[in-house]
Design a protein around this motif. Structure first.
Motif, PDB file in Angstrom:
ATOM      1  N   LEU A  85      81.154  29.119  -3.472  1.00 47.02           N
ATOM      2  CA  LEU A  85      81.548  30.483  -2.703  1.00 47.02           C
ATOM      3  C   LEU A  85      81.130  31.771  -3.702  1.00 47.02           C
ATOM      4  CD1 LEU A  85      81.967  31.717   0.043  1.00 47.02           C
ATOM      5  CD2 LEU A  85      84.434  31.878  -0.633  1.00 47.02           C
ATOM      6  N   ILE A  86      80.138  32.414  -3.077  1.00 46.76           N
ATOM      7  CA  ILE A  86      79.717  33.552  -4.243  1.00 46.76           C
ATOM      8  C   ILE A  86      79.850  34.749  -3.227  1.00 46.76           C
ATOM      9  CG2 ILE A  86      78.266  31.965  -5.640  1.00 46.76           C
ATOM     10  CD1 ILE A  86      75.930  33.529  -4.325  1.00 46.76           C
ATOM     11  N   ARG A  87      79.741  35.765  -4.199  1.00 51.30           N
ATOM     12  CA  ARG A  87      79.324  37.454  -3.438  1.00 51.30           C
ATOM     13  C   ARG A  87      77.928  37.748  -4.124  1.00 51.30           C
ATOM     14  NH1 ARG A  87      84.334  38.990  -5.789  1.00 51.30           N
ATOM     15  NH2 ARG A  87      84.027  39.974  -8.016  1.00 51.30           N
ATOM     16  N   ASP A  88      77.029  38.295  -3.601  1.00 54.65           N
ATOM     17  CA  ASP A  88      75.625  38.627  -4.281  1.00 54.65           C
ATOM     18  C   ASP A  88      75.019  39.555  -3.331  1.00 54.65           C
ATOM     19  OD1 ASP A  88      73.634  37.655  -6.109  1.00 54.65           O
ATOM     20  OD2 ASP A  88      72.633  37.607  -4.342  1.00 54.65           O
ATOM     21  N   ARG A  89      74.788  40.719  -4.080  1.00 59.19           N
ATOM     22  CA  ARG A  89      74.035  41.822  -3.392  1.00 59.19           C
ATOM     23  C   ARG A  89      72.754  41.413  -2.606  1.00 59.19           C
ATOM     24  NH1 ARG A  89      75.765  47.162  -4.629  1.00 59.19           N
ATOM     25  NH2 ARG A  89      73.519  47.813  -4.536  1.00 59.19           N
ATOM     26  N   LEU A  90      72.108  40.559  -3.618  1.00 56.29           N
ATOM     27  CA  LEU A  90      70.697  40.208  -3.225  1.00 56.29           C
ATOM     28  C   LEU A  90      70.877  39.428  -1.943  1.00 56.29           C
ATOM     29  CD1 LEU A  90      67.814  40.024  -4.490  1.00 56.29           C
ATOM     30  CD2 LEU A  90      68.364  37.802  -4.860  1.00 56.29           C
TER      31      LEU A  90
ATOM     32  N   ILE B  57      69.987  38.818   4.099  1.00 49.92           N
ATOM     33  CA  ILE B  57      70.538  38.676   5.505  1.00 49.92           C
ATOM     34  C   ILE B  57      70.516  39.890   6.335  1.00 49.92           C
ATOM     35  CG2 ILE B  57      72.585  38.431   6.932  1.00 49.92           C
ATOM     36  CD1 ILE B  57      73.538  36.474   4.520  1.00 49.92           C
ATOM     37  N   SER B  58      70.949  41.196   5.920  1.00 49.48           N
ATOM     38  CA  SER B  58      70.586  42.198   6.578  1.00 49.48           C
ATOM     39  C   SER B  58      69.337  42.726   7.118  1.00 49.48           C
ATOM     40  CB  SER B  58      71.043  43.564   5.804  1.00 49.48           C
ATOM     41  OG  SER B  58      72.685  43.244   5.533  1.00 49.48           O
ATOM     42  N   GLU B  59      68.246  42.407   6.208  1.00 46.03           N
ATOM     43  CA  GLU B  59      66.875  42.611   6.470  1.00 46.03           C
ATOM     44  C   GLU B  59      66.572  41.720   7.466  1.00 46.03           C
ATOM     45  OE1 GLU B  59      64.182  44.718   4.699  1.00 46.03           O
ATOM     46  OE2 GLU B  59      66.247  45.598   5.143  1.00 46.03           O
TER      47      GLU B  59
ATOM     48  N   TYR C 135      76.981  43.829  11.549  1.00 45.34           N
ATOM     49  CA  TYR C 135      76.446  42.925  10.632  1.00 45.34           C
ATOM     50  C   TYR C 135      76.813  41.485  11.536  1.00 45.34           C
ATOM     51  CZ  TYR C 135      77.304  46.567   7.101  1.00 45.34           C
ATOM     52  OH  TYR C 135      76.957  47.547   6.454  1.00 45.34           O
ATOM     53  N   PRO C 136      76.132  40.636  11.125  1.00 45.12           N
ATOM     54  CA  PRO C 136      76.229  39.326  11.961  1.00 45.12           C
ATOM     55  C   PRO C 136      77.264  38.322  11.132  1.00 45.12           C
ATOM     56  CG  PRO C 136      74.412  39.264  10.118  1.00 45.12           C
ATOM     57  CD  PRO C 136      74.959  40.404  10.147  1.00 45.12           C
ATOM     58  N   VAL C 137      77.375  37.116  11.937  1.00 42.31           N
ATOM     59  CA  VAL C 137      78.168  36.042  11.459  1.00 42.31           C
ATOM     60  C   VAL C 137      77.165  35.116  10.744  1.00 42.31           C
ATOM     61  CG1 VAL C 137      80.051  34.136  11.942  1.00 42.31           C
ATOM     62  CG2 VAL C 137      80.035  36.396  12.850  1.00 42.31           C
ATOM     63  N   VAL C 138      77.377  34.778   9.371  1.00 41.48           N
ATOM     64  CA  VAL C 138      76.458  33.938   8.759  1.00 41.48           C
ATOM     65  C   VAL C 138      76.989  32.982   7.819  1.00 41.48           C
ATOM     66  CG1 VAL C 138      74.451  33.836   7.106  1.00 41.48           C
ATOM     67  CG2 VAL C 138      74.575  35.414   8.889  1.00 41.48           C
ATOM     68  N   LEU C 139      76.828  31.805   7.884  1.00 42.52           N
ATOM     69  CA  LEU C 139      77.365  30.815   7.064  1.00 42.52           C
ATOM     70  C   LEU C 139      76.152  30.075   6.378  1.00 42.52           C
ATOM     71  CD1 LEU C 139      79.800  29.191   5.873  1.00 42.52           C
ATOM     72  CD2 LEU C 139      79.638  27.690   8.100  1.00 42.52           C
ATOM     73  N   LEU C 140      75.756  30.229   5.176  1.00 43.16           N
ATOM     74  CA  LEU C 140      74.621  29.705   4.744  1.00 43.16           C
ATOM     75  C   LEU C 140      75.165  28.901   3.473  1.00 43.16           C
ATOM     76  CD1 LEU C 140      72.026  32.838   4.358  1.00 43.16           C
ATOM     77  CD2 LEU C 140      72.266  30.575   6.037  1.00 43.16           C
ATOM     78  N   PHE C 141      74.253  27.683   3.264  1.00 42.30           N
ATOM     79  CA  PHE C 141      74.434  26.902   2.081  1.00 42.30           C
ATOM     80  C   PHE C 141      73.019  26.826   1.341  1.00 42.30           C
ATOM     81  CE2 PHE C 141      77.486  25.596   5.171  1.00 42.30           C
ATOM     82  CZ  PHE C 141      78.681  25.489   4.435  1.00 42.30           C
ATOM     83  N   LEU C 142      73.100  27.160   0.128  1.00 42.19           N
ATOM     84  CA  LEU C 142      71.908  27.217  -0.599  1.00 42.19           C
ATOM     85  C   LEU C 142      72.136  26.181  -1.811  1.00 42.19           C
ATOM     86  CD1 LEU C 142      71.035  30.984  -1.473  1.00 42.19           C
ATOM     87  CD2 LEU C 142      69.543  29.443  -0.226  1.00 42.19           C
ATOM     88  N   GLU C 143      70.839  25.276  -1.807  1.00 44.04           N
ATOM     89  CA  GLU C 143      71.048  24.256  -2.551  1.00 44.04           C
ATOM     90  C   GLU C 143      69.678  24.487  -3.617  1.00 44.04           C
ATOM     91  OE1 GLU C 143      71.326  20.146  -1.175  1.00 44.04           O
ATOM     92  OE2 GLU C 143      72.735  20.918   0.343  1.00 44.04           O
ATOM     93  N   MET C 144      69.949  24.422  -4.933  1.00 43.85           N
ATOM     94  CA  MET C 144      68.888  24.349  -6.025  1.00 43.85           C
ATOM     95  C   MET C 144      69.253  23.784  -7.191  1.00 43.85           C
ATOM     96  SD  MET C 144      69.394  28.603  -6.837  1.00 43.85           S
ATOM     97  CE  MET C 144      69.768  29.044  -5.259  1.00 43.85           C
TER      98      MET C 144
ATOM     99  N   ASP D  15      63.376  36.620  -0.491  1.00 47.60           N
ATOM    100  CA  ASP D  15      62.519  36.376   0.657  1.00 47.60           C
ATOM    101  C   ASP D  15      62.357  35.509   1.480  1.00 47.60           C
ATOM    102  OD1 ASP D  15      61.562  39.059  -0.374  1.00 47.60           O
ATOM    103  OD2 ASP D  15      59.585  38.150  -1.435  1.00 47.60           O
ATOM    104  N   PHE D  16      63.024  34.366   0.569  1.00 43.19           N
ATOM    105  CA  PHE D  16      63.160  32.903   1.493  1.00 43.19           C
ATOM    106  C   PHE D  16      64.114  33.072   2.251  1.00 43.19           C
ATOM    107  CE2 PHE D  16      65.362  28.984   1.304  1.00 43.19           C
ATOM    108  CZ  PHE D  16      64.443  28.017   2.048  1.00 43.19           C
ATOM    109  N   VAL D  17      65.441  33.520   1.880  1.00 49.11           N
ATOM    110  CA  VAL D  17      66.534  33.484   2.714  1.00 49.11           C
ATOM    111  C   VAL D  17      66.133  34.696   3.923  1.00 49.11           C
ATOM    112  CG1 VAL D  17      68.880  34.510   2.900  1.00 49.11           C
ATOM    113  CG2 VAL D  17      68.087  33.101   1.192  1.00 49.11           C
ATOM    114  N   ARG D  18      65.589  35.649   3.615  1.00 47.55           N
ATOM    115  CA  ARG D  18      65.190  36.890   4.912  1.00 47.55           C
ATOM    116  C   ARG D  18      64.395  35.912   5.725  1.00 47.55           C
ATOM    117  NH1 ARG D  18      60.971  40.783   2.688  1.00 47.55           N
ATOM    118  NH2 ARG D  18      59.906  38.967   2.868  1.00 47.55           N
ATOM    119  N   ASP D  19      63.074  35.437   5.552  1.00 48.63           N
ATOM    120  CA  ASP D  19      62.107  34.948   6.221  1.00 48.63           C
ATOM    121  C   ASP D  19      62.787  33.692   6.796  1.00 48.63           C
ATOM    122  OD1 ASP D  19      60.644  36.885   5.215  1.00 48.63           O
ATOM    123  OD2 ASP D  19      59.421  35.409   3.827  1.00 48.63           O
ATOM    124  N   SER D  20      63.273  32.898   6.275  1.00 47.56           N
ATOM    125  CA  SER D  20      64.353  31.849   6.796  1.00 47.56           C
ATOM    126  C   SER D  20      64.982  32.273   8.100  1.00 47.56           C
ATOM    127  CB  SER D  20      64.839  30.709   6.051  1.00 47.56           C
ATOM    128  OG  SER D  20      64.217  30.379   4.973  1.00 47.56           O
TER     129      SER D  20
END
Length: 675
Positions: free
Chosen positions: A282-287, A292-294, A305-314, A340-345
């Motif tokens: 679990l992180i906090r990240d301005r990026l 998500i806002s975009e 603001y929306p309700v969002v639950l995102l899991f990033l794997e890298m 850009d990947f998160v925004r476009d997805s």
């Protein structure tokens, strides 16, 4: 005698404790991460007095032998890191080796651990950083750590703790976060012999959301999944003995995204309901918050603001988690690509889903006017006016001020006429509302997702989640073009019949969405339609407005305006986009100038050319669209519905207001007691 001296280990550990441990929830976080890293499948957390008196965490992980148990309380002792190079590819939740010695320096700690491969386990007691007792014990495989009398030897730190109910809410929110990130594990949280969170292992995150938050919460969320390939050319080459001779120098790596996002109808007043996990951390990240806002720009209001639950794997080497003692802040190697990947997805998922708003959900969303007070590390922008309390903020508002809700994991038999946990259920004397708010992290206000007074058995999580997903797939805005207009309600709303129920469409915002997307398409190909005015329209501005106009004049010209200064504080408008004239044209110019000025006062990552372009398009569309109290003939209504069906986002206008509401056939039958 010199002025500089080396601090003792005891003082150094207490200083480190100030960075790592600042409240009971911090202790729970560190010990939970250790349990997960140990491969535990079942984790049990017990707290007393909000964690002030006792925190006990037991797991069925691989455990430790006697030597490891003693070394674990030495500073910077860890089993997860050996060389400095490994800092570039951290694959575990913990790695610093500071948690246990820091906790032991400010509390009384008891450790019981066994590997299951040796004839006996180890029992160890530490108080204030000093080992008091070590002995062999017959123990099952796993580890149990008890932390009592937190900050007993640092009273100045202890007095900064909040009320017991507040500290318990932080602990409960934290356990809920980890339960969401690890649906395959069993989590259990108890306080005063009552179960607050009971999350058995499930196969999918959707089932975990259903089990913790209930059916209504899951029904408001839509799934998203995407992946892309990362550029790995900038990473150092692995040593020859680790490199596959057939593998090229450019090592492939994948970035995967999965999770859930809310329908546009569900809007919050702050970022407390945005959860971001990177490699299950679990992180906090301005990026990520900006991405998500975009994704929701011109779909929900800019202040919502929306309700969002995102899991990033890298790959671990793509993210640096060694930038904060609490490990909640990270840095990405390829920030722009990930943003850009998160925004476009998310944006593409919204376009494909085209969710429809129901009457009940829209009313509940509009009633959500109070921000959540649950601490969410990963949901704040430092310095923002709406930043929520965090695990490290002792002066944050008490969770007792938040509104109540229902905890849906249903650990206790319900009491008719009362919330699942009443005051009489709590030996610790917690207020009814404060305990229940602790597990609410996705939706507010209260959602009675599971009727506590109902005797009907709840369906299994897998079956319920599949049913909800099927209903969501069947209810979309794809049928807008097939609706049959029946008339208008007060010359402002179109009533239409469809196979799935009765529709009400706001004619103004529907036309606004149609015009908005058309303006953006025309602007993209430099083919904006404009009309010349018979007489130039003179617009009076204030001096500061003239300064803002000069900054946006080029973009206004590309959107169909022909404007020239006509004196020190006057503009002469000679041409404007089709549909704008007279007072509407003047109001539109003033609105765009004022909005651009406000955007400059609040520096944001979102303030760029695209933001200005969409702001101008939204303002033109709003002032050019069909107004309310305007009669429409049947052909005009049919045309509007067909054009709305062709848009990418027929769910809301560019300012975030819903366009169409569906009174579903099932709700109609239920209202007439047919089902």
């Amino acid at each position: 005698m010199g002025r500089i001296r080396v601090l003792s280990d005891q003082v150094a550990n207490q200083i480190a404790a100030g960075e790592v441990v600042d409240r009971p929830a911090s202790v729970v976080k560190e010990l939970l991460e250790n349990a997960i890293d140990a491969g535990a499948n079942r984790i049990r957390i017990e707290v007393e007095a909000g964690g002030r008196k006792l925190i006990r965490i037991g797991d069925d992980g691989h455990g430790m032998n006697r030597d490891d148990a003693l070394l674990a309380f030495e500073r910077h002792a860890t089993s997860k890191l050996r060389t400095a190079d490994e800092l570039l590819s951290i694959a575990t939740l913990g790695f610093r080796g500071e948690a246990l010695p820091s906790i032991a320096s400010v509390a009384r700690v008891s450790l019981d651990t066994a590997t299951g491969e040796e004839p006996s386990g180890t029992h160890l007691e530490i108080a204030g950083g000093k080992i008091h007792h070590v002995d062999d014990a017959a123990l099952p495989r796993g580890t149990t750590i008890s932390v009592s009398d937190l900050f007993f030897n640092t009273p100045a730190r202890r007095k900064f703790l909040r009320a017991e109910s507040t500290e318990l809410s932080h602990v409960t929110a934290l356990v809920t976060h980890y339960a969401l990130a690890h649906p395959e594990k069993h989590f259990e949280l108890l306080s005063a012999s009552h179960t607050l969170v009971s999350a058995p292992p499930v196969n999918r995150p959707a089932e975990r959301i259903y089990h913790i938050f209930g059916k209504d919460t899951l029904a408001q969320l839509l799934p998203v999944a995407a992946e892309t390939q990362l550029d790995r050319s900038g990473l150092p080459e692995p040593p020859p003995w680790k490199r596959d001779p057939d593998e090229p120098a450019r090592i492939p790596g994948w970035l995967r995204l999965s999770g859930f996002y809310s329908k546009p109808e569900l809007q919050k007043l702050n970022r407390n309901s945005i959860y971001i996990f990177v490699n299950k951390r679990l992180i906090r990240d301005r990026l990520m918050l900006h991405a998500i806002s975009e994704a929701y720009r011109n779909i929900i209001p800019p202040t919502s603001y929306p309700v969002v639950l995102l899991f990033l794997e890298m790959p671990p080497e793509e993210v640096d988690v060694n930038v904060h003692p609490a490990k909640t802040e990270v840095r990405f190697r390829q920030q722009s690509l990930i943003h850009d990947f998160v925004r476009d997805s998310l944006r593409n998922a919204l376009i494909a889903a085209r969710p429809v708003a129901g009457f009940r959900a829209a009313l509940e969303s509009s009633a959500a006017a109070t921000p959540s007070l649950i601490p969410v590390p990963g949901s704040r922008l430092p310095g923002s006016p709406d930043e929520p309390p965090t695990l490290g903020d002792p002066d944050s508002p008490s969770a007792a001020e938040a509104e109540p809700f229902r905890l849906t994991s249903k650990p206790l038999p319900p009491i008719p006429g009362k919330l699942p946990f009443g005051e009489q259920d709590l030996a610790a004397g917690l207020k009814q509302q404060t305990l229940l708010e602790a597990a609410a992290t996705l939706l507010e206000p209260p959602v009675a997702s599971r009727d506590s007074c109902s005797s009907d058995p709840l369906p299994p999580p897998a079956e319920a989640a599949a049913q909800i997903e099927a209903e969501q797939a069947a209810t979309t805005l794809n049928r807008l073009g097939s609706l049959r207009p029946m008339g208008q309600l007060r010359d402002s709303f179109i009533l239409a019949a469809g196979e799935d129920g009765l529709w009400i469409i706001d004619q103004h915002v529907a036309h606004e969405r149609v015009l908005f997307e058309k303006i953006l398409r025309d602007r993209k190909v430099e083919h904006v339609q404009r009309q010349r005015l018979l007489m130039p329209l003179l617009v009076e501005l204030k001096p500061w407005q003239m300064v803002v106009f000069a900054q946006i004049a080029d973009e206004l010209e590309r959107n169909g305006f022909e404007v020239e200064p006509f004196g020190p504080q006057t503009l002469a408008v000679k041409a404007a986009p089709v549909g704008l004239e007279g007072a509407s044209l003047e109001r539109m110019l003033n609105q765009v100038i004022d909005q651009s000025s406000e955007a400059e006062k609040e520096p944001s990552l979102s303030e760029d050319l695209t933001a200005l372009r969409t702001r101008i398009a939204a303002s033109i569309a709003c002032h050019s669209a069909i107004k309310i109290n305007t009669p429409l003939d049947p052909k005009r209504m049919e045309w509007l519905l067909l054009e709305l069906a062709k848009t990418e986002h027929p769910t809301s206008c560019p300012h975030g207001r819903p366009i169409a509401l569906l009174y579903s056939w099932k709700d109609i039958q239920r209202a007439f007691h047919r089902i």
